[in-house]
Design an enzyme around this catalytic site. Structure first.
Site, PDB file in Angstrom:
ATOM      1  N   ARG A 179       0.711  -1.343  -0.054  1.00  0.00           N
ATOM      2  CA  ARG A 179       0.141   0.213   0.016  1.00  0.00           C
ATOM      3  C   ARG A 179       0.776   1.376  -0.019  1.00  0.00           C
ATOM      4  O   ARG A 179       0.546   2.367   0.643  1.00  0.00           O
ATOM      5  CB  ARG A 179      -0.790   0.017   1.248  1.00  0.00           C
ATOM      6  CG  ARG A 179      -1.829  -1.175   1.128  1.00  0.00           C
ATOM      7  CD  ARG A 179      -2.879  -1.060   0.119  1.00  0.00           C
ATOM      8  NE  ARG A 179      -3.669  -2.442   0.192  1.00  0.00           N
ATOM      9  CZ  ARG A 179      -3.403  -3.677  -0.449  1.00  0.00           C
ATOM     10  NH1 ARG A 179      -2.049  -3.665  -1.200  1.00  0.00           N
ATOM     11  NH2 ARG A 179      -3.823  -4.648  -0.279  1.00  0.00           N
ATOM     12  N   SER A 188     -11.037  -1.352   3.634  1.00  0.00           N
ATOM     13  CA  SER A 188     -10.280  -1.968   4.865  1.00  0.00           C
ATOM     14  C   SER A 188      -9.781  -0.521   5.511  1.00  0.00           C
ATOM     15  O   SER A 188      -9.102   0.249   4.743  1.00  0.00           O
ATOM     16  CB  SER A 188      -8.750  -2.571   4.835  1.00  0.00           C
ATOM     17  OG  SER A 188      -9.339  -3.756   4.157  1.00  0.00           O
ATOM     18  N   GLU A 205      -5.351   3.268   6.503  1.00  0.00           N
ATOM     19  CA  GLU A 205      -5.113   3.285   5.292  1.00  0.00           C
ATOM     20  C   GLU A 205      -5.858   4.328   4.515  1.00  0.00           C
ATOM     21  O   GLU A 205      -5.258   4.686   3.571  1.00  0.00           O
ATOM     22  CB  GLU A 205      -5.665   1.813   4.784  1.00  0.00           C
ATOM     23  CG  GLU A 205      -5.292   1.495   3.413  1.00  0.00           C
ATOM     24  CD  GLU A 205      -5.577   0.204   2.656  1.00  0.00           C
ATOM     25  OE1 GLU A 205      -5.299  -0.774   3.694  1.00  0.00           O
ATOM     26  OE2 GLU A 205      -6.208   0.259   1.732  1.00  0.00           O
TER      27      GLU A 205
END
Ligand SMILES: Cc1cc2nc3c(=O)[nH]c(=O)nc-3n(C[C@H](O)[C@H](O)[C@H](O)COP(=O)(O)OP(=O)(O)OC[C@H]3O[C@@H](n4cnc5c(N)ncnc54)[C@H](O)[C@@H]3O)c2cc1C
Length: 300
Positions: free
Chosen positions: A172, A223, A293
């Site tokens: 990520r 998420s 995130e």
């Protein structure tokens, strides 16, 4: 400001006082002073140059599926890449505009007998957001297939190319996160020929898995937290008894503890307070700091 828009964009491509809740999957956020959707690279870059010259704050989004907009909205202009949605295929090479949406890109690859994009079939973001985040799922990620990307450098006023290794991809993460002056315009991918029926069967299976495990019936940004090395963050949250925990309209999903969902009427403040509470509880019980995130845009 409106003079700039009128000279660059058709009236249908920009709005004043636009609710940002309509432009993100969380369905949360106040108004942006201006919102624009240029339909091609030329008007996109022209708009960015004009906005920069005037010193107007701006922010670029794709699908709005990994962001939380402030309740106060955005003082300046939010520009979406969604008009830059061209997809071109040449043998096993694909070039996709930054605004092309991942499920559509994945389907186009499958229908062209090209393999390598199965993982993105259920990710509700754009190519630009996918490159930026090094999005991934079910064992695949952008880093596996990306050859290069083109971006507009706002400081230099030039279109430049970044090779795969220059993306500094990791979980990520891409180098674009350290370069807010770079706006991704398109990306090239190396795919391989495959059996479209077999690819379709696996994509259908992945979509089914998502629908079974993820709270797709509620607005969210996917998420909420990154994986913590060696742990499944959702499992940690679940073990702390936080499933179903709510602050205002924001709730830790009862179906998947890794998702904070908007149960209805959630504000960005509700989501932020819930995120802080989850982080606090995990730190107290496990002694580790989990990282968010989702990217926050606007004033807290
Ligand atoms: C139900 C659901 C499921 C999800 N599942 C997954 C999953 O399996 N795997 C996964 O990785 N993610 C998942 N996500 C999160 C999200 O879809 C991805 O992170 C996606 O890549 C974000 O793309 P976007 O276009 O929506 O980016 P946005 O949310 O619009 O933007 C995200 C960030 O990228 C920046 N950005 C966007 N476009 C550009 C550009 N052209 N140039 C420069 N910067 C840009 C924005 O400024 C922002 O900081 C999920 C989200 C939801 C809602």
């Amino acid at each position: 400001m409106t003079d700039i828009f009128r000279s660059i964009l058709p009236s249908s491509a920009w709005q004043k006082d636009e609710p940002l809740s309509s432009h993100c999957t969380f369905k949360i956020g106040g108004n942006a002073d201006y919102f624009a959707r240029p339909e091609d690279e030329a008007s996109f870059t022209e708009l960015i140059i004009a906005v920069k010259k005037k010193g107007i704050p701006y922010c670029v989004i794709g699908g709005g599926s990994n962001i939380l907009f402030s309740d106060k909205g955005f003082r300046g202009i939010v520009i979406t890449t969604q008009g830059l949605k061209n997809i071109e295929i040449d043998g096993e090479k694909m070039t996709a505009g930054s605004g092309a949406m991942l499920p559509i890109v994945s389907l186009k690859a499958q229908k062209s007998s090209l393999d390598g994009m199965r993982f993105m079939c259920g990710i509700p973001g754009s190519i630009g957001g996918g490159v930026f985040m090094n999005a991934g799922a079910y064992g695949g990620e952008f880093a596996d297939i990306l050859v290069s990307s083109r971006y507009f450098d706002i400081e230099k006023g030039e279109i430049c190319t970044l090779s795969a290794s220059e993306h500094d991809f990791s979980y990520r993460h891409s180098s674009y996160m350290e370069h807010p002056e770079r706006i991704i315009l398109s990306a090239d991918f190396a795919l391989r020929y495959g059996d479209p029926e077999e690819i379709k069967a696996e994509c259908d299976c992945l979509l089914k898995k998502r629908a079974e495990k993820q709270p797709l019936e509620y607005p969210s940004a996917g998420s909420t937290f990154k994986r913590y090395p060696g742990f499944f963050t959702a499992q940690l949250i679940d073990e702390c008894g936080l499933k179903g925990y709510s602050i205002g309209g924001a709730q830790v999903s009862e179906k998947h503890a890794g998702f904070v969902i908007n149960r209805g009427g959630a504000s960005a403040s509700d989501v932020l307070a819930l995120i802080e509470h989850i982080k606090f509880v995990i730190r107290e019980k496990h002694g580790i700091d989990i990282e968010c995130e989702i990217r926050f845009i606007g004033e807290k």
